[in-house]
Write a protein that holds these residues in place. Structure first.
Motif, mmCIF file in Angstrom:
data_model
loop_
_atom_site.group_PDB
_atom_site.id
_atom_site.type_symbol
_atom_site.label_atom_id
_atom_site.label_comp_id
_atom_site.label_asym_id
_atom_site.label_seq_id
_atom_site.Cartn_x
_atom_site.Cartn_y
_atom_site.Cartn_z
ATOM 1 N N GLU A 109 40.164 46.061 30.532
ATOM 2 C CA GLU A 109 41.223 46.995 30.892
ATOM 3 C C GLU A 109 42.294 46.293 31.737
ATOM 4 O OE1 GLU A 109 41.539 51.080 33.476
ATOM 5 O OE2 GLU A 109 39.723 50.783 32.298
ATOM 6 N N ALA A 163 46.251 45.526 30.812
ATOM 7 C CA ALA A 163 47.312 46.034 31.695
ATOM 8 C C ALA A 163 48.218 44.924 32.221
ATOM 9 C CB ALA A 163 46.684 46.787 32.863
ATOM 10 N N GLU A 167 36.004 46.965 32.821
ATOM 11 C CA GLU A 167 37.083 46.857 33.805
ATOM 12 C C GLU A 167 37.904 45.591 33.576
ATOM 13 O OE1 GLU A 167 35.131 49.293 37.619
ATOM 14 O OE2 GLU A 167 35.465 47.142 37.764
ATOM 15 N N GLN A 182 40.112 47.932 42.391
ATOM 16 C CA GLN A 182 40.015 49.088 41.492
ATOM 17 C C GLN A 182 40.547 50.363 42.142
ATOM 18 O OE1 GLN A 182 38.973 49.242 38.155
ATOM 19 N NE2 GLN A 182 39.167 47.022 38.326
ATOM 20 N N ALA A 186 47.190 50.673 40.035
ATOM 21 C CA ALA A 186 46.761 50.164 38.736
ATOM 22 C C ALA A 186 47.603 48.960 38.334
ATOM 23 C CB ALA A 186 46.877 51.262 37.684
ATOM 24 N N LYS A 204 50.946 49.540 36.674
ATOM 25 C CA LYS A 204 51.959 50.008 37.621
ATOM 26 C C LYS A 204 52.469 48.848 38.476
ATOM 27 C CE LYS A 204 52.700 54.543 37.603
ATOM 28 N NZ LYS A 204 54.065 55.010 37.307
#
Length: 213
Positions: free
Chosen positions: A120, A124, A117, A90, A94, A97
């Motif tokens: 998310e 991503a 989390e 974490q 990210a 990215k």
């Protein structure tokens, strides 16, 4: 690249704290002979040059055994050694990215501690998740122990493979039964063993039993 849940069954995370008279390469090969299903190279102290040289060697070793090879944290090293995957926490880059940097062919693993989390990370572009710490661990002294219900909730909330990590060993793998987790990531339980190969055989059997529930 999609991550196969069987990859998570017995996931070895390296730590040179227990090298003794062996090289890390020798220890990893013993773990592979014993049946680990994934190897993550974690190096906090090496220079980038030494880390890369080691990564190239161990990546080739993993290919020989047909086992995916992940780099911990260091995206540059993962790209340069053409690793199968990169695992980030974490506090690291990210996941979105990371995906921009590594492209679509490299697996991305993300450490998560809650359903939010986890969701998310999936959004991503994560291909697999590491959840923990499940038990108290000397490897990460600052890691908080998660309730087993949190692991179960994360497994129920996502459709990508999930591995449990943190203080897991022969004596407590069975406590993870019924959570829906796909396997265990181990550090000291593997690399501090006197006989790494036979220890991994036993750990793999226990992990298979745990996953079957």
């Amino acid at each position: 690249m999609k991550c196969d849940k069987n990859t998570m069954l017995l996931y070895a995370v390296t730590d040179r704290a227990w090298l003794g008279d062996m090289t890390l390469y020798q220890q990893v090969e013993l773990a592979l002979k014993g049946g680990v299903t994934c190897v993550q190279l974690r190096e906090k102290e090496l220079s980038d040059e030494d880390f890369l040289a080691e990564a190239i060697e161990i990546s080739a070793l993993c290919k020989k055994y047909g086992v995916p090879f992940f780099i911990n944290d260091n995206v540059d090293i993962a790209v340069k050694c053409k690793a199968d995957g990169i695992h980030v926490g974490q506090e690291d880059m990210a996941a979105a990215k990371v995906r921009e940097r590594v492209g679509e062919d490299m697996m991305i693993g993300v450490s998560v501690h809650s359903v939010s989390e986890a969701l998310e990370a999936v959004a991503a572009g994560a291909d697999c998740l590491g959840v923990g710490a499940m038990f108290s661990t000397s490897t990460k002294a600052d890691a908080s122990v998660l309730p087993k219900d949190t692991l179960r909730d994360i497994c129920n909330a996502v459709d990508i493979p999930v591995v449990a990590i943190g203080g897991i060993g022969k004596g407590n793998i069975d406590k993870l039964k019924g959570t829906g987790v796909d396997g265990v990531a181990l550090v000291s339980a593997i690399f501090s063993a006197e006989d790494i190969e036979s220890e991994c055989r036993e750990l793999r059997k226990l992990s298979e039993e745990m996953v079957r529930g």
